[in-house]
Design an enzyme around this catalytic site. Sequence first.
Site, short mmCIF file in Angstrom:
data_model
loop_
_atom_site.label_atom_id
_atom_site.label_comp_id
_atom_site.label_asym_id
_atom_site.label_seq_id
_atom_site.Cartn_x
_atom_site.Cartn_y
_atom_site.Cartn_z
N ALA A 161 0.72 -1.16 -0.06
CA ALA A 161 0.16 0.11 0.16
C ALA A 161 0.77 1.14 -0.03
O ALA A 161 1.95 1.08 0.24
CB ALA A 161 -0.76 0.11 1.25
N LYS A 162 0.24 2.31 -0.31
CA LYS A 162 1.02 3.54 -0.16
C LYS A 162 0.04 4.90 -0.16
O LYS A 162 -1.04 4.65 -0.91
CB LYS A 162 1.94 3.70 -1.35
CG LYS A 162 3.14 4.69 -1.14
CD LYS A 162 4.18 4.13 -0.29
CE LYS A 162 5.53 4.84 -0.29
NZ LYS A 162 6.51 4.13 0.20
N GLY A 163 0.22 5.74 0.41
CA GLY A 163 -0.65 6.78 0.47
C GLY A 163 -0.11 8.38 0.93
O GLY A 163 1.18 8.18 1.20
#
Length: 424
Positions: free
Chosen positions: A113-115
């Site tokens: 994931a990345k945000g």
Amino acid sequence: MASTGKQTTDEPETAVETARRQLERAAAHLDIDRGIIDRLKHPDQVHRVSVPLKRDDGNTEIFTGYRAQHDSVRGPFKGGMRYHPGVTEEECIGLSMWMTWKCAVMNIPFGGAKGGIVVNPKELSAEEKERLTRRFAEELRDFIGPMRDIPAPDMGTDAQTMAWFMDAYSMQEGETTPGVVTGKPPVIGGSHGREESPGQSVAIIVREACDYYDYPLEETTVAIQGFGSVGANAALALHKWGANVVAVSDVNGAIYDPDGLDIDDIPTHEEEPEAVTTYDAPEHLSNDELLELDVDVLVPAAIGNVITEANARDVDADIVVEGANGPTTTTGDEILENRGIPVVPDILANAGGVTVSYFEWLQDINRRQWSLERVNEELETEMLKAWNDVRDEVETRGVTWRDAAYIVGLSRIAEAHQARGLWP
Ligand code: NAD
């Protein structure tokens, strides 16, 4: 966006293009159902949220935040949360895919994931940053959690940001939930050794690469670009193990001593930001000159896209170990490959960060803190396992270290998809 395939110019690829190209390169060596490859080209979900912030002057401003969740076949999503004006949905998707491969190559039971939030954190007061973080945690609350998605610090965020994030989540859930984020201060469930871990893993991989290519560490010269969290910790460990770290740099330039620098004496980015060039060394160089030094090992550990079509022919190191994420462009990589210079990739070399994040999560879930000695021992064990798995692929398939790392990661992800099947 579709992959452009092989690049003919040195326009840096987008993170999604790189991730998809690497996926295809690894898939070409493996017998994997095409449906699984196609699924892995797309994220499971991308959340886009509006984050209202009451500024210190009383006005309200709306910021945009993202959380891209790529693949969770092997476990909860995991990845950083950055505050930067250049954050885009596409970048988050690409970086989330890299996290999937990185977790798989380390055999950690997480997906990628990345945000982040599109904001310049330097323009926020500490109070504004806290309010923004708490509201962001609330906007994402339905999609994250210790068994769903576990954010971590990244550019523009730190242990304090994670502490606010964890507090906001815990207050709303009605129970203290340290496992919702990693990279926290140790006093609220953070892990000892987390900060040093990406640099430590880079040093371990440099040591193993030197051993593999028959460079006794005490006779090995190393140049390291970047003297921040990754670069300085890698330099300190290698110096301690007897390697000759002859050059280090920060954004202002590099220092060089052909006889080896006294690394313990040079102020790290944390101690005194951007102070490397104030240190009294025999020679001062530019960052470009550091990359072209005649050394045994070059470790780019500052920023992305520094080894490119323009300078890859001038790299004079025998081995490159990637400390930063994405320091070598596609064309730069091809040039080094054709010149026979091995490049050990970021998804293996700096994966100590996500590995100790996994240890932190285990400590949080078990409510039992590990000693620094245990963290370092287990990190060493996991890095050696991953190194050996990748090395086996290099030897049996005759591929580059980068392709080997992606082959190891993709095999594990594909096997998990195969075993679980497609719902419904
Ligand atoms: P940092 O901010 O602690 O340090 C960065 C260093 O690079 C500083 O010394 C800075 O002066 C230098 N620098 C900045 N711009 C530069 C430029 N244009 N040319 C040369 N030097 C420059 O950052 P960090 O956490 O050490 O991260 C470095 C790289 O490693 C990034 O690519 C990051 O994504 C990656 N990485 C970091 C972690 C982590 O947990 N810290 C984990 C994995 C990968």
